[in-house]
Design a protein around this motif. Structure first.
Motif, mmCIF file in Angstrom:
data_model
loop_
_atom_site.group_PDB
_atom_site.id
_atom_site.type_symbol
_atom_site.label_atom_id
_atom_site.label_comp_id
_atom_site.label_asym_id
_atom_site.label_seq_id
_atom_site.Cartn_x
_atom_site.Cartn_y
_atom_site.Cartn_z
ATOM 1 N N LYS A 164 -14.065 48.718 -15.054
ATOM 2 C CA LYS A 164 -15.345 48.647 -14.342
ATOM 3 C C LYS A 164 -15.236 49.298 -12.968
ATOM 4 C CE LYS A 164 -19.557 46.842 -14.598
ATOM 5 N NZ LYS A 164 -20.479 47.112 -15.714
ATOM 6 N N TYR A 165 -14.199 48.926 -12.213
ATOM 7 C CA TYR A 165 -13.980 49.490 -10.879
ATOM 8 C C TYR A 165 -13.721 50.990 -10.978
ATOM 9 C CZ TYR A 165 -12.084 49.729 -6.083
ATOM 10 O OH TYR A 165 -11.859 50.035 -4.771
ATOM 11 N N ASP A 166 -12.852 51.384 -11.906
ATOM 12 C CA ASP A 166 -12.428 52.782 -12.015
ATOM 13 C C ASP A 166 -13.595 53.693 -12.367
ATOM 14 O OD1 ASP A 166 -10.426 54.751 -11.907
ATOM 15 O OD2 ASP A 166 -10.196 54.719 -14.081
ATOM 16 N N GLN A 167 -14.471 53.228 -13.221
ATOM 17 C CA GLN A 167 -15.565 54.078 -13.696
ATOM 18 C C GLN A 167 -16.787 54.063 -12.781
ATOM 19 O OE1 GLN A 167 -16.399 52.836 -17.734
ATOM 20 N NE2 GLN A 167 -14.625 53.932 -18.574
ATOM 21 N N GLU A 168 -17.073 52.923 -12.170
ATOM 22 C CA GLU A 168 -18.319 52.801 -11.415
ATOM 23 C C GLU A 168 -18.148 52.915 -9.909
ATOM 24 O OE1 GLU A 168 -20.733 49.547 -12.561
ATOM 25 O OE2 GLU A 168 -20.770 50.111 -14.682
ATOM 26 N N GLY A 169 -16.915 52.789 -9.420
ATOM 27 C CA GLY A 169 -16.696 52.903 -7.988
ATOM 28 C C GLY A 169 -16.848 51.578 -7.255
ATOM 29 N N LEU A 170 -16.458 51.595 -5.989
ATOM 30 C CA LEU A 170 -16.353 50.368 -5.203
ATOM 31 C C LEU A 170 -17.689 49.662 -5.010
ATOM 32 C CD1 LEU A 170 -14.762 48.409 -3.432
ATOM 33 C CD2 LEU A 170 -14.937 50.062 -1.547
ATOM 34 N N GLN A 171 -18.706 50.368 -4.556
ATOM 35 C CA GLN A 171 -19.974 49.719 -4.221
ATOM 36 C C GLN A 171 -20.623 49.065 -5.445
ATOM 37 O OE1 GLN A 171 -22.630 52.089 -1.883
ATOM 38 N NE2 GLN A 171 -24.254 50.563 -1.863
ATOM 39 N N LYS A 172 -20.688 49.777 -6.553
ATOM 40 C CA LYS A 172 -21.283 49.200 -7.764
ATOM 41 C C LYS A 172 -20.434 48.051 -8.287
ATOM 42 C CE LYS A 172 -23.960 53.148 -9.432
ATOM 43 N NZ LYS A 172 -24.179 54.096 -10.558
ATOM 44 N N PHE A 173 -19.110 48.171 -8.123
ATOM 45 C CA PHE A 173 -18.232 47.100 -8.577
ATOM 46 C C PHE A 173 -18.485 45.813 -7.797
ATOM 47 C CE2 PHE A 173 -14.274 44.651 -8.266
ATOM 48 C CZ PHE A 173 -13.997 44.450 -9.612
ATOM 49 N N VAL A 174 -18.607 45.916 -6.486
ATOM 50 C CA VAL A 174 -18.871 44.728 -5.661
ATOM 51 C C VAL A 174 -20.219 44.119 -6.035
ATOM 52 C CG1 VAL A 174 -19.264 43.887 -3.311
ATOM 53 C CG2 VAL A 174 -17.373 45.463 -3.765
ATOM 54 N N GLY A 175 -21.229 44.963 -6.231
ATOM 55 C CA GLY A 175 -22.525 44.454 -6.664
ATOM 56 C C GLY A 175 -22.429 43.746 -8.012
ATOM 57 N N TYR A 176 -21.599 44.282 -8.900
ATOM 58 C CA TYR A 176 -21.420 43.691 -10.238
ATOM 59 C C TYR A 176 -20.791 42.302 -10.157
ATOM 60 C CZ TYR A 176 -19.295 42.828 -14.799
ATOM 61 O OH TYR A 176 -18.901 42.259 -15.984
ATOM 62 N N ILE A 177 -19.714 42.154 -9.399
ATOM 63 C CA ILE A 177 -19.028 40.849 -9.384
ATOM 64 C C ILE A 177 -19.885 39.776 -8.719
ATOM 65 C CG2 ILE A 177 -16.710 41.844 -9.519
ATOM 66 C CD1 ILE A 177 -16.365 41.289 -6.534
ATOM 67 N N PHE A 178 -20.716 40.178 -7.750
ATOM 68 C CA PHE A 178 -21.592 39.188 -7.112
ATOM 69 C C PHE A 178 -22.800 38.853 -7.983
ATOM 70 C CE2 PHE A 178 -19.151 40.057 -3.280
ATOM 71 C CZ PHE A 178 -19.058 38.790 -2.742
ATOM 72 N N GLY A 179 -22.991 39.624 -9.042
ATOM 73 C CA GLY A 179 -24.063 39.326 -9.984
ATOM 74 C C GLY A 179 -23.609 38.507 -11.175
ATOM 75 N N LEU A 180 -22.305 38.214 -11.266
ATOM 76 C CA LEU A 180 -21.782 37.437 -12.383
ATOM 77 C C LEU A 180 -22.223 35.970 -12.292
ATOM 78 C CD1 LEU A 180 -18.126 38.861 -12.539
ATOM 79 C CD2 LEU A 180 -19.953 39.228 -14.227
ATOM 80 N N SER A 181 -22.420 35.351 -13.415
ATOM 81 C CA SER A 181 -22.825 33.945 -13.458
ATOM 82 C C SER A 181 -21.659 33.031 -13.083
ATOM 83 C CB SER A 181 -23.305 33.578 -14.867
ATOM 84 O OG SER A 181 -22.211 33.638 -15.788
ATOM 85 N N LYS A 182 -21.983 31.783 -12.761
ATOM 86 C CA LYS A 182 -20.951 30.790 -12.460
ATOM 87 C C LYS A 182 -20.001 30.639 -13.639
ATOM 88 C CE LYS A 182 -23.775 27.429 -11.654
ATOM 89 N NZ LYS A 182 -24.293 26.069 -11.343
ATOM 90 N N GLU A 183 -20.570 30.652 -14.837
ATOM 91 C CA GLU A 183 -19.763 30.470 -16.037
ATOM 92 C C GLU A 183 -18.805 31.642 -16.245
ATOM 93 O OE1 GLU A 183 -23.214 27.994 -15.966
ATOM 94 O OE2 GLU A 183 -23.079 30.190 -15.873
ATOM 95 N N ALA A 184 -19.292 32.861 -16.027
ATOM 96 C CA ALA A 184 -18.450 34.043 -16.204
ATOM 97 C C ALA A 184 -17.326 34.067 -15.173
ATOM 98 C CB ALA A 184 -19.298 35.309 -16.092
ATOM 99 N N LEU A 185 -17.646 33.704 -13.945
ATOM 100 C CA LEU A 185 -16.618 33.681 -12.895
ATOM 101 C C LEU A 185 -15.571 32.612 -13.184
ATOM 102 C CD1 LEU A 185 -18.910 34.186 -9.772
ATOM 103 C CD2 LEU A 185 -17.088 35.733 -10.506
ATOM 104 N N ASP A 186 -16.021 31.451 -13.624
ATOM 105 C CA ASP A 186 -15.077 30.377 -13.915
ATOM 106 C C ASP A 186 -14.164 30.760 -15.085
ATOM 107 O OD1 ASP A 186 -14.461 27.490 -13.153
ATOM 108 O OD2 ASP A 186 -14.656 27.325 -15.321
ATOM 109 N N LYS A 187 -14.732 31.388 -16.098
ATOM 110 C CA LYS A 187 -13.940 31.814 -17.254
ATOM 111 C C LYS A 187 -12.888 32.840 -16.841
ATOM 112 C CE LYS A 187 -14.494 33.653 -21.952
ATOM 113 N NZ LYS A 187 -15.481 34.146 -22.969
#
Length: 393
Positions: A164-187
Motif C-alpha cells: 500500500k505504501y510502496d504503490q500509493e505513496g506517503l500522503q495517501k498511505f497516511v490518509g488510508y490508515i486513518f480511515g481504517l475502522s477500529k476493528e481493522a486496526l485492532d486485528k
C-alpha cells in the motif's frame, strides 16, 4: 530582574518526581508533567510578591516588553518556556504555519465550533525547540521510505501495508490508515502488542527499536480503555530519534512529532494550537491533519549552537519568536546579563547564585524575568548553568 513562579500541569503522561524536586518541593503522588513560565491564558506565571505576569505586562507593555515586541507581537510575550517530564508517550501531533493558524482560528470562530472540537485555540503558529535534560526519545518527521517499508514488513499483520505504501505513496498511505475502522486496526495491531508484551516487560526490546514504543503505547491504551489507533502504525513510518542530554531539536510547522520519554526544556511560540495524529483519546481531525502535515521524508538532526559575544551557547532557530541561550557561570565569578530590546526569562538548572545588589540566594529551578534594557549581575556561589529565553529581535 524579578523572580517568577510558574504553573505545574498534571497531565496523565507526566512523571511524579522530576519537576517537584526541581522546584524544591516534596512530590505529592500526582503527576507533574509540565512547568510553564510565561503568560499564556492556559497558564500564567506569577511575579513573586506581586501580580500575574500578564497583569504586569498589561500595566505598561512598552516598559515590560519593549517597543519592538509590542509592535511585532501585539503587546504579548512572544514565547512560552516550559520544563517537561515525559513518563509515557504523548500524542503524535503537528503544528500549523502562522497563515494556517490565522485562517483556521478565523474559520472556527465564524463557524462557532464548540471548544472541545476546535483545533485552533488562538491565531498563532507553534514552532518549538526542545533541549534534552536526560536521555530523550521522540518521534520526529517521516522516515526514509526504505526504513518505513522495512518496519512495516517486520510483522505478518502489517505486511500488506508495505505494498500500500510502496504503490500509493506517503500522503495517501497516511490518509488510508486513518480511515481504517477500529476493528481493522485492532486485528492488525493487537497481535503485535500481544506477541511482544512479555519481551517488552522483561526489557528484551531496545528503546532504539520502534517496536518498544509501539508495544508501550498499545499497552497504555488498553490500560486506559482506549482503542489501538493509527498512531501505532505512524510509529513504524516516522523517525525514532534518541537525543542525549544537552542536545537540541527544532520542530517546525508541519513536522509530525511525539515525545516518548525523558525530561526537557521546551521553548515555543506563545500558542496552544495542536492538530493530533494518534496515540491519544483526544480529537483527531483527519481532514485537518492531512492538510497541515508536510508529507516529506527528513533526516533528523540536532542544532549546533553558536557562541555569542557574551560567552553563551545560542541555539538559533528559523523563527523570530524565540531563541534559547545557555550560560555557565563558575563558582565565585560574576556575570553581567546582556542588555536586550525585549524581555527575557532566565531559568536556573544547576547551582546557586545571588544578584549583585540583592541578599536572596537563588537555587536550581529558579526563574527570573528581565525587562527590556535592564542589566543585572549574577554572582555564582557554585557552578551555575542557566538558560535564557528571549525573542530574536
Amino acid at each position: 530582574m524579578i523572580e517568577l513562579k510558574g504553573v505545574v500541569k498534571d497531565y496523565a503522561w507526566g512523571g511524579y518526581c522530576y519537576i517537584p524536586m526541581l522546584l524544591n518541593k516534596v512530590p505529592e503522588g500526582k503527576t507533574a508533567a509540565e512547568y510553564w513560565l510565561g503568560e499564556h491564558p492556559a497558564g500564567t506565571a506569577t511575579v513573586v510578591g506581586g501580580s500575574k505576569l500578564n497583569e504586569l505586562i498589561d500595566s505598561d507593555p512598552k516598559q515590560n516588553l519593549g517597543e519592538k515586541v509590542c509592535k511585532e507581537y501585539n503587546n504579548r510575550l512572544p514565547y512560552l518556556l516550559k520544563v517537561l517530564d515525559v513518563r509515557e508517550p504523548l500524542s503524535i501531533q503537528v503544528h500549523p504555519t502562522l497563515e494556517q493558524a490565522r485562517a483556521g482560528y478565523k474559520r472556527e470562530i465564524e463557524e462557532k465550533v464548540e471548544d472541545k472540537l476546535r483545533n485552533y485555540k488562538d491565531d498563532n503558529h507553534k514552532p518549538e525547540l526542545m533541549l534534552a535534560l536526560s536521555d530523550f526519545y521522540l518521534l520526529h518527521g517521516f522516515a526514509k521510505k526504505e526504513i518505513a517499508l522495512s518496519n512495516l514488513g517486520r510483522f505478518a499483520t502489517t505486511h500488506d501495508l508495505v505494498t500500500k505504501y510502496d504503490q500509493e505513496g506517503l500522503q495517501k498511505f497516511v490518509g488510508y490508515i486513518f480511515g481504517l475502522s477500529k476493528e481493522a486496526l485492532d486485528k492488525m495491531l493487537a497481535p503485535i502488542v500481544d506477541s511482544n508484551k512479555d519481551a517488552y516487560l522483561q526489557d528484551k526490546i531496545s528503546r532504539r527499536d520502534p517496536l518498544f514504543w509501539l508495544v508501550r503505547a498499545g499497552l497504555r491504551a488498553r490500560e486506559c480503555g482506549q482503542n489501538l489507533d493509527a498512531g501505532l502504525i505512524m510509529i513504524l513510518i516516522m523517525n525514532l530519534m534518541y537525543v542525549k542530554e544537552g542536545d537540541v531539536v527544532f520542530q517546525g510547522a508541519g513536522i509530525p512529532h511525539a515525545y516518548l520519554e525523558g525530561q526537557n526544556i521546551e521553548l515555543m511560540a506563545n500558542s496552544d494550537n495542536v492538530i493530533r495524529g494518534g496515540l491519544t483519546p483526544k480529537l483527531v481531525d483527519v481532514k485537518e491533519l492531512l492538510k497541515i502535515v508536510k508529507f516529506e521524508e527528513i533526516t533528523p538532526k540536532t542544532i549546533t549552537p553558536s557562541v555569542n559575544k557574551f560567552g553563551g551557547e545560542e541555539f538559533n532557530v528559523p523563527v523570530k519568536d524565540f531563541v534559547l541561550t545557555k550560560y555557565v557561570v563558575k563558582a565565585g565569578q560574576s556575570f553581567v546579563t546582556p542588555e536586550d530590546d525585549g524581555p527575557s526569562i532566565w531559568l536556573n538548572l544547576l547551582g546557586e547564585f545571588k544578584l549583585k545588589d540583592g541578599d536572596k540566594y537563588f537555587d536550581r529551578g529558579t526563574a527570573l524575568y528581565q525587562k527590556p534594557h535592564e542589566v543585572d549581575t549574577i554572582v555564582a556561589t557554585n557552578d551555575v548553568v542557566i538558560y535564557k529565553a528571549s525573542a530574536a529581535l
